[in-house]
Design an enzyme around this catalytic site. Sequence first.
Site, short mmCIF file in Angstrom:
data_model
loop_
_atom_site.label_atom_id
_atom_site.label_comp_id
_atom_site.label_asym_id
_atom_site.label_seq_id
_atom_site.Cartn_x
_atom_site.Cartn_y
_atom_site.Cartn_z
N HIS A 513 -34.89 36.01 -7.18
CA HIS A 513 -36.13 35.27 -6.91
C HIS A 513 -37.18 35.69 -7.93
O HIS A 513 -38.18 36.31 -7.59
CB HIS A 513 -36.61 35.54 -5.48
CG HIS A 513 -35.60 35.19 -4.42
ND1 HIS A 513 -35.70 35.62 -3.13
CD2 HIS A 513 -34.47 34.44 -4.49
CE1 HIS A 513 -34.67 35.14 -2.43
NE2 HIS A 513 -33.90 34.43 -3.23
C1 LIG Z 1 -26.88 35.16 -5.70
C2 LIG Z 1 -28.05 34.26 -5.44
C3 LIG Z 1 -28.45 33.96 -4.15
C4 LIG Z 1 -29.54 33.11 -3.90
N1 LIG Z 1 -29.85 32.79 -2.60
C5 LIG Z 1 -30.90 31.97 -2.35
C6 LIG Z 1 -31.23 31.58 -1.02
O1 LIG Z 1 -30.54 31.92 -0.06
N2 LIG Z 1 -32.32 30.81 -0.82
C7 LIG Z 1 -33.09 30.38 -1.85
O2 LIG Z 1 -34.08 29.71 -1.60
N3 LIG Z 1 -32.77 30.69 -3.13
C8 LIG Z 1 -31.69 31.46 -3.40
N4 LIG Z 1 -31.36 31.75 -4.70
C9 LIG Z 1 -32.19 31.20 -5.79
C10 LIG Z 1 -31.77 29.78 -6.17
O3 LIG Z 1 -30.44 29.78 -6.58
C11 LIG Z 1 -32.70 29.28 -7.26
O4 LIG Z 1 -34.01 29.26 -6.73
C12 LIG Z 1 -32.41 27.88 -7.76
O5 LIG Z 1 -31.06 27.71 -8.10
C13 LIG Z 1 -33.30 27.61 -8.96
O6 LIG Z 1 -33.09 26.33 -9.47
P1 LIG Z 1 -33.41 26.04 -11.01
O7 LIG Z 1 -33.05 24.64 -11.26
O8 LIG Z 1 -34.78 26.51 -11.31
O9 LIG Z 1 -32.44 27.04 -11.80
P2 LIG Z 1 -30.85 27.10 -11.81
O10 LIG Z 1 -30.28 26.45 -10.60
O11 LIG Z 1 -30.46 28.50 -12.05
O12 LIG Z 1 -30.44 26.25 -13.08
C14 LIG Z 1 -30.82 26.61 -14.39
C15 LIG Z 1 -29.78 26.09 -15.35
O13 LIG Z 1 -30.31 26.08 -16.67
C16 LIG Z 1 -29.31 26.48 -17.57
N5 LIG Z 1 -29.95 26.98 -18.80
C17 LIG Z 1 -30.66 28.12 -18.94
N6 LIG Z 1 -31.11 28.24 -20.20
C18 LIG Z 1 -30.69 27.14 -20.88
C19 LIG Z 1 -30.85 26.70 -22.24
N7 LIG Z 1 -31.55 27.40 -23.13
N8 LIG Z 1 -30.25 25.54 -22.59
C20 LIG Z 1 -29.53 24.81 -21.68
N9 LIG Z 1 -29.36 25.20 -20.39
C21 LIG Z 1 -29.94 26.34 -20.00
C22 LIG Z 1 -28.54 27.54 -16.82
O14 LIG Z 1 -27.26 27.73 -17.38
C23 LIG Z 1 -28.54 26.97 -15.41
O15 LIG Z 1 -27.39 26.18 -15.16
C24 LIG Z 1 -30.26 32.57 -4.97
C25 LIG Z 1 -29.86 32.86 -6.28
C26 LIG Z 1 -28.76 33.67 -6.52
C27 LIG Z 1 -28.33 33.93 -7.92
#
Ligand SMILES: Cc1cc2nc3c(=O)[nH]c(=O)nc-3n(C[C@H](O)[C@H](O)[C@H](O)COP(=O)(O)OP(=O)(O)OC[C@H]3O[C@@H](n4cnc5c(N)ncnc54)[C@H](O)[C@@H]3O)c2cc1C
Lengths: 586, 246
Positions: A513
Site C-alpha cells: 500500500h
Molecule cells: C500481495 C498484495 C496484496 C494486496 N492486497 C490488497 C487488498 O486486500 N486490498 C486492497 O485494497 N489492495 C490490496 N493490494 C493493493 C492492490 O493490488 C493495488 O492497490 C492495485 O492493484 C493498484 O492498481 P494499479 O492499477 O495502480 O497498479 P497495478 O495493479 O499494480 O498495475 C500496474 C501495472 O503497471 C505495469 N507497469 C509498471 N511500470 C511500467 C512501465 N514503465 N511500463 C509499462 N508498464 C508498467 C506493471 O507491470 C503493472 O502490471 C495488494 C497488493 C499486493 C501486492
Amino acid sequence: MTKQLPKVDVILVGFGWTGAIYAEKLTAAGMEVLALERGPWRDTPKDFATTFAQDELRYYWRHGMFQEASQSTVTFRNNGAQTALPMRHWGSFLPGNGVGGSGVHWNGQTYRFLPSDFVAKSHNEERYGPLPEGMTVQDYGVTYEELEPHFDYFEKICGICGTAGNLRGDIRKGGNPFEGPRSDDYPNPPMQMTFSQDRFEASARDMGLNPFPVPSANMSRAYVNPLGMQLAPCTYCGFCEKHGCGNYSKSSPQTTIIPVLMKRENFTLRTDSEVLSVEKSPDGTRATGVTYIDTSGEEFFQPAEVVVLCAYPLENTRLMLLSDIGTPYDPQTGEGVVGKNYCYQVMSGATVFYDEEYTNGFVGAGALGMAVDEYNGDNFDHSGLGFIGGGYIACYTTNARPIESHPVPEGVPGWGSEWKQSVRANFLKTTTVGVHGASMAHRSNYLDLDPTYTDRHGRPLLRMTYDFTLNDRRLTAHITPVAEEIARGMGGREVNVAERKGSYDSMPYQTTHNTGGTIMGTDPQTSVCNRYCQSWDLHNLFVAGAGLFPQNAGYNPTGTVAALAYWSVAAIIDQYMADPGPLVQA
Amino acid sequence: MSFPTRRKILKSLLFGGTAIAAPSAVFGAIYGRGEGMPWEPLKGQPPYYGTHEDWFFTPDEREAVAAICARLIPSDGDGPGAVEADVITFLDRQMAGFYGRGQHWYMKGPFREGTATQGYQSEHPPAGLYRHALAELDGYCRAQQDAGFAALSAAQQDEILKGMDDEEITFDGVSAKAFFDLILKNTIEGYFADPIYGGNRDMVAWHYVGFPGTRYDYRDFVGHNGARIDLPPVSLMGRPGWNSSE
Ligand SMILES: Cc1cc2nc3c(=O)[nH]c(=O)nc-3n(C[C@H](O)[C@H](O)[C@H](O)COP(=O)(O)OP(=O)(O)OC[C@H]3O[C@@H](n4cnc5c(N)ncnc54)[C@H](O)[C@@H]3O)c2cc1C
Ligand code: SF4
C-alpha cells in the site's frame, strides 16, 4: 534508433487494475486505446490453474508474479542523512508485473475511505486546530459524495461481498456504522465466517464495538457482473494473497474486465513493453506520447492524444521525474510536488494461541475477516491524543501457509528443536487481530531519483526516504492495546502483542500500500494533479493509482483507487473530449 | 478532438497492415483488436523445480550445509527434521537455479554495508554467499576445533550457529549474519515447500504440523468451529491413493 508508430487516442502506461478500468470506459466511449504493459500476458488457465497455483515457494518466495528487482527496484533509506541502498529483492511490498498488475495477487479486501479522509486537513483542523509543524496532510479536492457512484460501480464490477452499514443514511445492523452513506447495498452477502471471526465478533461485541464482515472480492456465491463476467464461489483455499486465483473466485482485472476488453476492436494491448518516458510538446503544455522499449531492446515512440499513467505509484512518480514533468519535491524548502507525501501503512497486531481449539488457518481466503472501525479515521475523539487518523482492527483467516506463517509464542527461539516443536504445537491453533493503520504525510518522507543506482536501461532508480512519524507511533500506541484487549477476549491460552516499534524496515512483508508521490489536490503549488487526476502541467496527462492520495487512510487502498479512476475517466469522456484543456483553472 | 473519426483512420494504419508491429512482435506481444483471449486450453505453465542433475555444492560444502540444516531443524524424536525432509537436496537445486544466481535480484554495485532496515546488501548472489561463507566457516572451525563443521558435536555446532546469529562470530569479506539469516530462511523453505522442489520429502513436514498441502477446496470445512480437521496432505504431484496411476 527510435521507431515512430502511428498515433492512438489514448495510451495507458501499465495494465493492472487502473489500466483495465480506464480501458473499459474509454473503449466503450469509442476511443482507440492502447495499453503498454511491462510484463507478460497472464490469465487463469495458463498461469494460475488449480493444478499448480497453490505453490507457496514459487509464487510468494520466488516472486513468481511480482516485478523482478533486476528489472527495476527502489533504493531505500530511513532518513535524508543516510545513503539509500537498493532493495536487492522485494520485501516490505511487492509491486506487480504483467497483465492484471497487483490486481492478480491481491487479497480482495475492498474498503471505501471515510468521507472525512478526503478532507483530512480541513476536517481535522476545524475539529482540533492547526496541524503540527512538518505534517503535510492535505485535502483531495474531491469529496466522498462525488466519488460514491464510482465506489458503487466498482463494487458491482467486483461483486463485493459485505453488509451495508449505512444505506442512504439508514444505519444497518451488522454493517459498519461509520461508513459514508451508500447508494446501494453490496451486490453479494458476506463470506461465511470461520471460528476465529466468530471469536473476534463475540469479543468485540462484549467490548461494545460494532464488528462487521470485511468487504470481500472473494465471492460468497456465484455472481455475474455488469459486464457479463461470471465469478465462481470462493472455495476458501487459502492460497489467495500473493497468488492468482485458479477458481475464478477472486475479482481481478482478468476475471471482471479484461475478457470483455479483448473482444473490442478499438482496444490493443502490447505486453513486454516498458515505457521509459512521457514525451512533451516543445511548449511543454502537452504530452505527445511515450517512448517504450520491448524485450528485444528496440525503442518505439508511440504518439497519443491522451496519456494515462497506470503504472503503480512508485513507477508513476519515477516516470514523471524521468520525463521532467512538474517540479520535483524538495524536502529542504518544502517546495515542488512530484515525489511529495510518500506514505505507507502502520501495522501492528496481537496473536492469540489456543490450547484446545483449532483455528485451522488453512481454511481461509484473502478477504475472509471481521473488522471494527471505532478507531479509524475520525470515528473517535482525538482531543488531547496528539495524533490524527486511525485504523481498523480486524481478524482475518488467510495466509496459513507454512513457509510464511508459523507463529510461535514469545520466548521461543527462532530455530532448533524447541522452535520445531512449538511450530507443530501452534501451527493450527493461532489467529491474529491486526491493526491496519493510516500513515500521515510528513515533510521528510518523499520519493526522488537516486543519484547513484540505475536500472537495466541505465536510468536512475527511484529513491524512497521513509520512516514512521510521531503521528504514526502515537496512532499505533493508542490502537494496538484495543486489538490486544479484543484478542484477550477471544478465549485463547495466551496473547503475543506485536507492537510497531523502531524504524520502518524495508524487508519483512507488511502491505503493498504505497501511496503518494503524484498527489492530487486543489492547488498546483502543493499537488501534482487536480481533482480530476489531471496533471496541472500537461493537460492531456492523467494519473491513476494510490499515488494520488495526499496521505494514506487506515484502509486498504484499492476501493478508493478504483473509484478515483472511474471518476477521472468520466471527466475525460464527459468534459475533456468535448473541450480538451485543463479541467480546473489553476 | 474528434475521436470517432480518427478511430477509423487509425484502424487502417495500425491494424490494416502488419508491417508496423511485425518486427518486434516476437518480443513485445500484441493482443486484442477484437480477437478475444489469447490463451490455449491446457497450456498451463507448470513450475520449474530442478532435476536430479542440478547441483551446486561441492561434496565438502554439501556435508557442511546438511549439518547446518540438521541443527536448524533437528531430528529430535518429536518428528522429522531437515534430514528426513531432505532439505539439502532442495538447497542444492535452489543454489544451482535462478535463485542461487540471484538472477531476479538487483545485483548492480556499488555495494555497501547497509543499515538493519535496508535488507540484503551482499555483493554475492545467494549461491555465492553460501560458497564464500562456507569457506570462512570451514576455516573458523578448523582454527578452533581442528575439524570441519560437520565433524563437530551437535553442541559445538549449535554454539557456532548461535554465534553467527548473534553476530558474535564474524567472517572476513562476507557477513556471517547475512549467511545465517539466509540459510535459516532457505532451510525453512526447503522443509515446508511443496515436495516437487526436492525438500519436504514425502510431505513429512506437512504431516508433522498438520498442513493439508495444496488442496484448493475447503467449503465443507469452513464451519469447523474449532474442531480438528483431519485431511492427509496433498502435493502438486498428488499423493498416494490420489493419482489414478497409484
Ligand atoms: C500481495 C498484495 C496484496 C494486496 N492486497 C490488497 C487488498 O486486500 N486490498 C486492497 O485494497 N489492495 C490490496 N493490494 C493493493 C492492490 O493490488 C493495488 O492497490 C492495485 O492493484 C493498484 O492498481 P494499479 O492499477 O495502480 O497498479 P497495478 O495493479 O499494480 O498495475 C500496474 C501495472 O503497471 C505495469 N507497469 C509498471 N511500470 C511500467 C512501465 N514503465 N511500463 C509499462 N508498464 C508498467 C506493471 O507491470 C503493472 O502490471 C495488494 C497488493 C499486493 C501486492
Ligand atoms: S481463497 Fe477463494 S478467492 Fe482466494 S484464491 Fe482461493 S478460491 Fe480464489
